[in-house]
Write a protein that holds these residues in place. Structure first.
Motif, PDB file in Angstrom:
ATOM      1  N   ASP A 287      16.993  31.275  26.964  1.00  0.00           N
ATOM      2  CA  ASP A 287      16.070  30.486  27.766  1.00  0.00           C
ATOM      3  C   ASP A 287      14.963  29.917  26.894  1.00  0.00           C
ATOM      4  O   ASP A 287      14.424  28.863  27.193  1.00  0.00           O
TER       5      ASP A 287
ATOM      6  N   LEU B 184      18.701  23.378  27.963  1.00  0.00           N
ATOM      7  CA  LEU B 184      17.816  23.612  26.827  1.00  0.00           C
ATOM      8  C   LEU B 184      17.234  22.288  26.372  1.00  0.00           C
ATOM      9  O   LEU B 184      17.968  21.325  26.157  1.00  0.00           O
TER      10      LEU B 184
ATOM     11  N   TRP C 114      13.113  25.499  21.400  1.00  0.00           N
ATOM     12  CA  TRP C 114      13.756  24.935  22.586  1.00  0.00           C
ATOM     13  C   TRP C 114      13.380  25.795  23.794  1.00  0.00           C
ATOM     14  O   TRP C 114      13.217  27.012  23.669  1.00  0.00           O
TER      15      TRP C 114
ATOM     16  N   ARG D  51      14.445  26.296  28.036  1.00  0.00           N
ATOM     17  CA  ARG D  51      15.365  25.875  29.095  1.00  0.00           C
ATOM     18  C   ARG D  51      14.565  25.398  30.296  1.00  0.00           C
ATOM     19  O   ARG D  51      13.737  26.140  30.845  1.00  0.00           O
TER      20      ARG D  51
END
Ligand code: SF4
Ligand code: FES
Ligand code: FES
Lengths: 220, 670
Positions: free
Chosen positions: B533, B283, B276, B278
């Protein structure tokens, strides 16, 4: 309390069964019991008090009989014994359930224990049983009468076969019974009397019927 | 020693050994149900009958002591007949439900019935029926199958130290159970499943799940506490179906804590199975290339830091340390709990006496720890020693029910408590170091062991008890602030611009300074992942080959039993790939190469499966900075069942926590 707390905090009781419902939540020894306990525990060396578990179970059973009219051993009382003797409660449960002499469920005021083993059976224990049922208002073994006076139990040989058939009422043996004498006994119990225990036909201890036959000085 | 002849084979066994042990020494198999070598002898199943010369009847070999010159016969017509008779009696009341019994395929009764059972029953009467019991959320009972061997009763009383099981009633009404329905209050209850020779006590989560012959078995180690118990991971179709202990006499004997055994259903839930990244504050799912690309863009020129979690494998921590070094960062830490450890010498942070060494101790002082919940198997070892009558235990700090009697002692009295002990032990809980004066506590505990004569060339009485399977390896690797590097508090407080969390979610993620670029590499999506992040999905201990070091410094290998889910990858590979993207490629591209490099840098990793070094050659203690405070010790683990992302994701562990931690139900007033 939301945390486990030091070491456990395990209190989970999963379910409370039907039999549990009749269990009292508290038990404490009364003064008479305490006096007995003191004597009994003193018999065992320090650290071996657990040996006193059987006498203490009897003390509980007698106290319950005295106080509530039903001589049995509730579970809390076993816990109290465990604590008193510093032993795990489970070990007390094991002993209490092993010996059939301890009633782990409430019973009637009088505990009618019919011996059904062979000598008693040959000498008429079926009649004794029939008398208990009809006079006591009992449906059969395991039953407690509606008035709460009697509980009927079948027991194995009581070791008094010479005077068979035997009916044990609480701690006492009634001997040489037949249907009628058993009915009379039960009627007396109902009136709150305690007829003298022993032979119903006047037998002297376990001598032959009709009195001693040897060493009477008359046999030659 | 006694000379015994078993079926013509002469063996020597110690005096006091049983005939059964002599038979085993001679390589003869003797069937048994009640006998278990780690429990007391009950001698109640009678399956182990053998003939002994001059004995008038077959004897129960497990309960019959050997005598010099004894001649034993394990396979005569008399023996076979006797065992057949015993088997027939055992089967009188045993239900014929093998087809629906979870023990099927690994049942002692089933196996031995093949050898000694009749093909038809001669018993026409009705079988007795026994009500099933409730002994907790982990164990399924089918009490019709119980053969009254009392192994479970003895296990509970002797090993687990919770004498709550027993046999009530007598004769045909005998029943095994707890009498009052209650969950067995032990963190070792799962072992009852292994110890029951039949299908009376089986695993509840595993009920009707699989047959043993369908499972692929992988030998591994448990990382959910610091004992490092030997385990076997049973897998079918890419899914972990159960975890069982293996025998390792120096570590776990053959026991396993409930957390290690039953938390595996958390391996499937709440997993991070894809990267993932951000974007615009949210996200969003990404590909590996995108995720690593985002890192490659974000890191250069930034002040970097890395924090390692508690259950990580040594390989991934070594790789991350290497990456950080290549990027010029000294900001490393592995002490999420803030424990004031001193890693300058291994014996400052190891359980130096060793787990097996507990059996030589004669006095223990436990400081700020509850070994029963921090390491139940180790606690069972202390209890085992206590059972011999040769051990006394004192506790500094909160006194928990440890299943053996303890004496509360103040720090100042602990020396007097250990006085006169030949082999004194000090067990310092890691939790006791996670406070302001942690370094002083460490020094004081070391000093206590020293003053008591516990630091000798033949005995090392200082022990640190860690909480998780990855903690010691991190210290061995020196995953700690380097020259001028920041520690965890410094990093979180804004000392770095980018933070790499390697499976680190044992701290409050909101402590991370706003604006920090966070990379979360791990397997479960918890608070730390939510703050990240970039999320790099990693593998759990069952999904990778990894090296773990237990609290006594024993280096053990865990093995991959299943592949990581989705796009998740083994952790060291993720770091290796990132290093490439960052232009500082790490110098290994296989696990073997990495391990060789690691062993070269940290020789301890070349000592596979070896216990602690015996004795202490230098009793100079760790440096105490500051004075010992007055604050009482706190126990670090209050909830045994839910301590890390895997166990927190496990429904079974949640049920345990709910069962055991609920407040005591008040009895309804009459
Ligand atoms: S439940 Fe299992 S271990 Fe316990 S007595 Fe029965 S057969 Fe033995
Ligand atoms: S048979 Fe009834 S007393 Fe012996
Ligand atoms: S194994 Fe010997 S009697 Fe059970």
């Amino acid at each position: 309390m939301s945390a486990q707390g030091p070491g456990g905090g395990f209190h989970a009781t999963h379910a409370v069964g039907k039999a549990e419902a009749a269990q009292p939540t508290e038990f404490a020894f009364d003064a008479a019991s305490e006096a007995e306990i003191e004597k009994i525990i003193a018999r065992y060396p320090a650290g071996k008090q657990a040996s006193a578990v059987i006498p203490l179970l009897y003390i509980v059973q007698r106290q319950m009989g005295r106080v509530t009219g039903s001589a049995w051993v509730p579970r809390v009382a076993m816990d109290v014994i465990a604590q008193r003797l510093s032993m795990p409660p489970m070990r007390v449960y094991e002993v209490a359930t092993f010996y059939l002499m301890f009633n782990t469920k409430p019973i009637g005021r009088y505990h009618l224990q019919v011996c059904g083993t062979t000598p008693c059976m040959l000498r008429g224990s079926d009649d004794v049983l029939a008398a208990c049922k009809s006079a006591g208002g009992l449906k059969g073994y395991g039953d407690t009468s509606a008035d709460g006076l009697f509980t009927l139990t079948e027991v194995e040989c009581l070791g008094a076969c010479v005077n068979a058939p035997i009916l044990q009422v609480d701690d006492d043996y009634y001997e040489d019974l037949d249907y009628d004498s058993t009915v009379r006994l039960i009627e007396a119990l109902k009136r709150g009397e305690r007829p003298p225990h022993g032979s119903a036909i006047g037998r002297q201890t376990s001598a032959p019927e009709g009195g001693p036959m040897v060493l009477t000085g008359s046999e030659d | 020693m006694a000379k015994v002849t078993v079926d013509g084979i002469e063996v020597e066994v110690p005096n006091g050994a049983s005939v059964l042990q002599a038979c085993e020494a001679a390589g003869k198999e003797v069937p048994r149900f009640c006998y278990h070598e780690r429990l007391s002898v009950a001698g109640n199943c009678r399956m182990c009958l053998v003939e002994v010369e001059k004995a008038p009847k077959p004897v129960a070999s497990c309960a019959y002591p050997v005598m010099d010159g004894m001649k034993v016969f394990t396979d005569t017509p008399v023996v076979r007949n006797a065992r057949r008779g015993v088997m027939e009696f055992l089967l009188i009341n045993h239900p014929l439900d093998c087809p629906i019994c979870d023990q099927g395929g690994e049942c002692d009764l089933q196996d031995q019935a093949m050898a000694y059972g009749r093909d038809l029953s001669r018993y026409d009467e009705g079988k007795r029926a026994v009500k099933d019991k409730y002994v907790g959320p982990l164990i399924k009972t089918v009490m019709n199958r119980c053969i009254h061997c009392t192994r479970c009763v003895r296990f509970a009383a002797e090993v687990a130290g919770v004498p709550e099981m027993g046999a009530t009633g007598r004769g045909e009404s005998m029943e095994i159970g707890t009498y009052v329905e209650k969950a067995l209050s032990s963190e070792l209850s799962g072992n009852l499943i292994d110890i029951c020779p039949v299908g009376a006590l089986t695993s509840r989560p595993y009920a009707f799940v699989s047959r043993p012959w369908e499972l692929r078995k992988t030998e591994s180690v448990d990382v959910l506490d610091a004992v490092g118990a030997a385990i076997r991971v049973d897998v079918r179709g890419g899914e972990v179906l159960r975890i069982m202990p293996r025998v390792h006499d120096d570590v776990n004997e053959e026991w396993l804590g409930d957390r290690g055994r039953f938390s595996f259903d958390g391996l499937k839930r709440n997993r991070l199975d894809r990267p993932w990244v951000r974007r615009d504050g949210k996200l969003q799912p990404a590909s590996w290339a995108e995720a690593l690309g985002a890192i490659a863009r974000a890191l250069p020129g930034k002040r970097l830091g890395a924090i390692a979690g508690d259950t990580m494998d040594a390989e991934s921590m070594f790789a991350l340390k290497g990456l950080m070094a290549a990027l010029g960062s000294q900001n490393l830490d592995c002490r999420q709990d803030g424990a004031k450890l001193d890693a300058s010498r291994p014996d400052y942070y190891l359980f130096n006496t060793g787990i097996a060494g507990i059996e030589q101790a004669d006095a223990i002082v436990i400081i700020g720890s509850n070994p029963r919940v921090e390491a139940p198997v180790l606690n069972a070892r202390i209890r085992k020693r206590w059972m011999t009558g040769a051990l006394r235990v004192g506790v500094v700090g909160p006194v928990a029910d440890l299943t053996y009697p303890t004496q509360a002692v103040a720090m100042g009295e602990a020396g007097a408590f250990l006085d006169g002990a030949k082999n004194p032990m000090v067990i310092l809980g890691r939790g006791a170091l996670a406070r302001e004066d942690g370094a002083a506590v460490l020094a004081a505990a070391w000093d206590l062991a020293k003053q008591a004569g516990g630091l000798r060339e033949d005995w090392h009485g200082f022990n640190l008890l860690h909480q998780f399977g990855g903690q010691v390896a991190a210290l061995d690797l020196g995953f700690l602030p380097g020259e001028g590097g920041l520690d965890m508090a410094g990093m979180l407080a804004g000392g770095v611009d980018a933070l790499w969390l390697l499976g680190a979610d044992g701290f409050d993620a909101s402590r991370i300074a706003p604006g920090t670029f966070v990379i979360y590499q791990g397997h479960h999506g918890e608070a730390a992942a939510a703050r990240a992040d970039v999320i790099l999905p990693g593998a759990t201990y069952t999904e990778k080959d990894g090296t773990y070091v237990n609290t006594e410094g024993r280096v053990q290998r865990g093995r991959m039993a299943v592949t990581p889910p989705g796009e998740a990858r083994e952790d060291w590979k993720i770091i290796r790939a990132a290093s490439q993207m960052l232009g500082v490629t790490l110098p290994y591209d296989s696990l073997e190469a990495l391990r060789a490099e690691m062993a070269a840098a940290h020789p301890v990793f070349a000592r596979l499966d070896q216990g602690p070094l015996p004795g202490c050659t230098d009793d100079a203690g760790p440096v105490a900075t500051g004075a010992l405070g007055m604050a009482p010790f706190q126990l670090p683990i209050q909830n045994y069942w839910q301590v890390d992302p895997i166990t927190r994701a496990s429904p079974t562990m949640a049920e345990c926590a709910a069962t055991y931690l609920q407040p005591k139900p008040l009895l309804a007033a009459e």
